[in-house]
Design an enzyme around this catalytic site. Structure first.
Site, short mmCIF file in Angstrom:
data_model
loop_
_atom_site.label_atom_id
_atom_site.label_comp_id
_atom_site.label_asym_id
_atom_site.label_seq_id
_atom_site.Cartn_x
_atom_site.Cartn_y
_atom_site.Cartn_z
N GLY A 26 -19.60 -56.22 59.13
CA GLY A 26 -19.14 -56.37 57.53
C GLY A 26 -18.21 -55.23 57.35
CB SER A 51 -22.75 -63.51 63.00
OG SER A 51 -21.96 -62.83 62.27
CG ASP A 83 -30.26 -49.05 55.20
OD1 ASP A 83 -29.49 -48.93 56.19
OD2 ASP A 83 -30.15 -48.60 54.09
CB THR A 84 -33.76 -55.02 55.26
OG1 THR A 84 -32.53 -55.75 55.02
CG2 THR A 84 -34.02 -53.93 53.85
CG HIS A 108 -28.39 -44.84 54.77
ND1 HIS A 108 -28.51 -43.75 54.09
CD2 HIS A 108 -29.41 -45.66 54.25
CE1 HIS A 108 -29.36 -43.62 53.44
NE2 HIS A 108 -29.89 -44.76 53.16
N GLY A 134 -16.11 -49.62 53.29
CA GLY A 134 -15.48 -49.96 54.31
C GLY A 134 -13.88 -50.14 54.05
CG ASP A 191 -26.70 -42.50 50.70
OD1 ASP A 191 -25.36 -42.50 50.20
OD2 ASP A 191 -27.32 -43.72 50.60
CB SER A 252 -8.39 -37.21 22.03
OG SER A 252 -9.73 -37.43 21.88
#
Length: 334
Positions: A26, A51, A83-84, A108, A134, A191, A252
């Site tokens: 990805g 994929s 992550d999942t 991560h 990315g 994060d 301003s």
């Protein structure tokens, strides 16, 4: 203060005899893989055979293998799937193919920090986490620069995990800008907090609340959209480029006076207390309620996640915004 490393502190030769398998292609997978390849490292790609990214990775010049085959061929396996999906991929395709002295790399720390993946004791586990999306990681690299990155060491089985992490981050291009050392705990918890309390959850709901306040007071939704959402980019760009100081220097005097006097009325002690509650729910040593809830949500097929997505998509600010953005032909070039 955390130590910062640069290219002169990193030795790419540490990885010269390694094969790096990037699992996933990805945004981050493609960017990091291409940068490392262009830095002279040997990179292969691991994907499911079905994929949609297989053709893209091959067109970019990579050898593409199934996830299990890539893990078997590699000495360093970088997991850049969502992550999942990572725990299942690790258990099924990566763990059976690990050899002593291999390295597992993350961008991560969620699955390590919250014990969803428990690597074998005889492999290195480290993190290389560029602080940018990315497309930016790739573009800045091709322009001769780099995006700063975090590194962290969770497990040093070989005694070379730190040197590997520095070389890996330099291969991605981070040594050109700065590599900051942290821990899996610190990266993960800060994060998640940043995303939830400020960058995504905080900003999105602050904008929505401002939009609703103006519309409910009788102002036209289109005007409310411009004043609370559209112009956010102008302000965020200034903050990004030079901090709060540049933003306040650029606006301003009237806007700055309103910022300094009304900002604390909106973001007051009550909001900060709510932020502390969000952080509490994230912290592992406080029970990790957020992680437990999210893991349970994924196991149940995302019923609440999908409900909340639909709810937000139906908000008036989205319909008004879609109409106004359709008028801005320059946005189509992005």
């Amino acid at each position: 203060m955390a130590k910062m490393y640069y290219d002169q502190d990193c030795d790419l030769n540490v990885l010269k005899n390694e094969t790096i398998a990037v699992i996933g292609y990805g945004s981050q997978g493609a960017a990091q893989a291409q940068n490392m390849r262009d830095s002279g490292l040997h990179v292969i790609i691991g994907l499911r055979p079905d994929s949609s990214f297989v053709a893209t990775a091959k067109a970019d010049g990579f050898e593409v293998f199934s996830t299990a085959e890539a893990a078997k061929k590699a000495t360093i396996i970088q997991i850049l799937a969502p992550d999942t999906k990572q725990p299942g991929i690790y258990k099924t395709d990566i763990e059976p193919n690990l050899e002593k002295g291999n390295a597992i790399v993350f961008s991560h720390g969620f699955n390590i920090h919250y014990d969803q993946i428990t690597p074998k004791a005889d492999v290195d586990v480290y993190m290389v986490a560029p602080k940018g999306p990315g497309h930016l990681v790739r573009r800045v690299y091709t322009e001769g620069g780099g995006v700063p990155s975090l590194i962290a060491i969770h497990q040093d089985a070989t005694g070379t995990a730190h040197a590997r992490a520095l070389a890996h981050a330099a291969g991605v291009g981070a040594g050109r800008a700065g590599i900051l050392e942290t821990s899996f705990r610190e990266e993960t918890e800060t994060d998640l907090f940043g995303e939830q309390a400020v960058l995504c959850g905080g900003v999105a709901h602050l904008i929505q609340a401002g939009f609703e306040t103006l519309v409910e007071a009788g102002y036209e939704p289109e005007i409310a959209y411009f004043e609370t959402l559209h112009e956010t980019k102008l302000i965020v760009d200034l903050i990004y480029e030079g901090g709060m100081a540049k933003m306040r220097h650029s606006i301003s005097d009237t806007a700055e006076w309103g910022d300094l006097t009304s900002g604390p009325r909106v973001i007051d002690g009550h909001v900060k207390q709510k932020m502390k509650e969000v952080l509490h729910d994230i912290q592992k040593d406080k029970g990790a309620k957020f992680a437990k809830d999210w893991i349970e949500e994924t196991k149940n097929g995302y019923p609440n996640f999908e409900r909340l997505r639909k709810q937000e998509a139906a908000h008036q600010i989205e319909t008004v915004g879609a109409k106004l953005r359709g008028m801005m032909k320059f946005l189509g070039k992005k």
